[in-house]
Enzyme design. Sequence first.
Site, PDB file in Angstrom:
ATOM      1  CG  ASP A  53      -0.368  -0.057   2.515  1.00  0.00           C
ATOM      2  OD1 ASP A  53       0.872  -0.176   2.593  1.00  0.00           O
ATOM      3  OD2 ASP A  53      -1.102   0.017   3.526  1.00  0.00           O
ATOM      4  CB  SER A  54       4.591   1.752  -0.110  1.00  0.00           C
ATOM      5  OG  SER A  54       4.840   0.548  -0.826  1.00  0.00           O
ATOM      6  CG  ASP A  92       0.424  -4.093   2.010  1.00  0.00           C
ATOM      7  OD1 ASP A  92       0.521  -5.004   2.848  1.00  0.00           O
ATOM      8  OD2 ASP A  92       1.272  -3.182   1.888  1.00  0.00           O
ATOM      9  CE  LYS A 122       3.130  -6.092   3.905  1.00  0.00           C
ATOM     10  NZ  LYS A 122       2.702  -4.863   4.614  1.00  0.00           N
ATOM     11  CD  GLU A 124       0.326  -1.394   7.924  1.00  0.00           C
ATOM     12  OE1 GLU A 124      -0.049  -0.583   8.810  1.00  0.00           O
ATOM     13  OE2 GLU A 124       0.875  -1.041   6.876  1.00  0.00           O
ATOM     14  CD  GLU A 191       7.587  -0.246   7.752  1.00  0.00           C
ATOM     15  OE1 GLU A 191       6.598  -0.937   7.435  1.00  0.00           O
ATOM     16  OE2 GLU A 191       7.827   0.876   7.264  1.00  0.00           O
TER      17      GLU A 191
HETATM   18  O1  KIV Z   1       3.518  -1.091   1.666  1.00  0.00           O
HETATM   19  C1  KIV Z   1       4.707  -1.441   1.751  1.00  0.00           C
HETATM   20  O2  KIV Z   1       5.542  -1.150   0.886  1.00  0.00           O
HETATM   21  C2  KIV Z   1       5.112  -2.227   2.905  1.00  0.00           C
HETATM   22  C3  KIV Z   1       6.574  -2.452   3.113  1.00  0.00           C
HETATM   23  C4  KIV Z   1       7.197  -1.236   3.659  1.00  0.00           C
HETATM   24  C5  KIV Z   1       6.855  -3.647   3.929  1.00  0.00           C
HETATM   25  O3  KIV Z   1       4.288  -2.654   3.676  1.00  0.00           O
END
Ligand code: KIV
Length: 273
Positions: A53-54, A92, A122, A124, A191
């Site tokens: 989600d980056s 994510d 994934k 969080e 992280e």
């Molecule tokens: O969204 C992302 O890029 C991440 C990484 C920083 C692990 O969750």
Amino acid sequence: MSTYSSEDTRKVTTHRLVEMKRRNEKIAMLTAYDYSMAKLIDGAGIDVILVGDSASNVMAGNITTLPITLDQMIYHGKSVMKAVNRALVVVDMPFGTYQGNPLEALSSAIRIMKETHADCVKLEGGAEIRESIEKILCAGIPVMGHLGLTPQSINKFGTYTVRAREEEEALKLVEDAKVLQEIGCFALVLEKIPATLAEKVAKELTIPVIGIGAGGGVDGQVLVMHDMLGINKGFSPRFLRRYADVGTIIEDAVSHYVTDVKEQDFPNEKEQY
Ligand code: KIV
């Protein structure tokens, strides 16, 4: 520069990652959000591609990861999946699509799996999202956990500094990591936490622990591709190693092109019909 060449072209699975940990073979993971980049990094031997989600930051230009939507993550996931032959692809789950209740989490995860054809998702968080994770796992969808600095909670923390330096937070992180393993997560991202704590977690768990800013004592590493390639030039935390200055290469190439067009050097006679 040394390069790694893997003879093993078999598709990476969640089970192979666990085997890799057992064999002490480190796991290399990077983010990707589009077809062309995913094709390049899959061909270069990356084990795991994270459609992170980056994307909210590096693709959409948002300050945080919070605004990205499920539809947008699915768009990125689909584009990546069209390119990938070997790597395991993790998508994510965006902010607001799994924290509310387990049924909402399940339907978000099912949309991701059905529409992108990715391998897993994934999320969080630790014990507080246990029921959502369990519900997703019940549907046969593999889940990667994410603890330590969890950018979707930036408004709670107020800062992106190193997490779990204090004993109380470190103890909670170890407990959460054990919960995630116990309920069936196949791997865990840690992280921006102290290296000694990350190493302890990796030693105590049998599932692979992949670090970002968590030192070398874990089972693998993940970086945001735009950061390690020098495309996201303004971001330079201590943990980041820059493997290329692609940002400058692009700027130089574009500036050269602009000059050539203005000076009528491009196209030349051979570059036309
Ligand atoms: O969204 C992302 O890029 C991440 C990484 C920083 C692990 O969750």
